[in-house]
Design a protein around this motif. Structure first.
Motif, short mmCIF file in Angstrom:
data_model
loop_
_atom_site.label_atom_id
_atom_site.label_comp_id
_atom_site.label_asym_id
_atom_site.label_seq_id
_atom_site.Cartn_x
_atom_site.Cartn_y
_atom_site.Cartn_z
N ILE A 1 32.19 -88.84 -49.28
CA ILE A 1 33.04 -89.62 -50.19
C ILE A 1 32.22 -90.10 -51.39
N VAL A 2 31.02 -90.59 -51.13
CA VAL A 2 30.14 -91.04 -52.22
C VAL A 2 29.80 -89.87 -53.14
N LEU A 3 29.44 -88.74 -52.55
CA LEU A 3 29.10 -87.55 -53.33
C LEU A 3 30.30 -87.07 -54.14
N MET A 4 31.49 -87.14 -53.56
CA MET A 4 32.70 -86.76 -54.29
C MET A 4 32.88 -87.66 -55.51
N GLY A 5 32.61 -88.95 -55.36
CA GLY A 5 32.71 -89.86 -56.50
C GLY A 5 31.73 -89.50 -57.60
N VAL A 6 30.50 -89.18 -57.22
CA VAL A 6 29.48 -88.79 -58.20
C VAL A 6 29.88 -87.48 -58.89
#
Length: 183
Positions: free
Chosen positions: A163-168
């Motif tokens: 989820i964090v990587l998707m945001g980035v």
């Protein structure tokens, strides 16, 4: 469009090089890894330049508005599959090619929301490569056994990281192109 297609061909060729021409690749040793990495970097540059400079004269379809939200969910699942979760977690431990399946899902999601000809060529070509890669690897390596099962906690940890990587990725995507999150 020529650069786009050339990039796709170079991408596939670099990935298939080891299995298509083992007598050429093997003697190269570790230097061959550098050559393949360089070819892959050049292929990505060619695909990006070719895609961004391609004229969009023909639109084959226009995705419904909900497709963009579904696209983001599919991409999130793709990122999760490309993470270490399938090898270290429990949920997808039985998948032989989680990274390639994740890559294929990513390509399908992008084809669905981008109905123009350059997008279909780019993402369709990458989808075809990922599926062909699965077939080639399965033929070359034969039967396969899954690794030892991990825990649901590991799956959860990698899901949060996804989820964090998707945001980035979405933030960067918005800087260089359309934002995948709307707005």
């Amino acid at each position: 469009m020529t650069l786009l297609v050339l990039g796709l061909v170079l991408w596939a060729g670099a990935h298939f090089f080891k299995r298509a021409a083992p007598s050429v690749r093997e003697p190269m040793g570790d230097k061959g890894k550098g050559i393949v990495a360089l070819a892959l970097a050049v292929s990505v540059v060619l695909m990006v330049i070719g895609y961004r400079s391609a004229e969009v004269n023909d639109v084959l379809w226009i995705a419904p508005s909900f497709a963009y939200h579904a696209n983001n969910l599919i991409v999130l699942i793709a990122i999760f599959l490309m993470s270490p979760a399938p090898r270290k977690g429990k949920l997808f431990n039985n998948l032989r090619h989680p990274m390639l399946l994740g890559f294929a899902l990513w390509a399908v999601a992008h084809i669905w929301v981008n109905g123009d000809v350059p997008s279909v060529i780019l993402f369709g070509g990458l989808l075809a490569w990922a599926l062909a890669e699965i077939v080639v690897i399965n033929k070359a390596e034969g039967p396969w056994e899954p690794t030892e099962r991990g825990t649901i906690a590991k799956d959860g940890m990698f899901f949060v990281a996804s989820i964090v990587l998707m945001g980035v990725i979405g933030f960067i995507h918005g800087l260089v192109g359309p934002s995948p999150f709307g707005g």
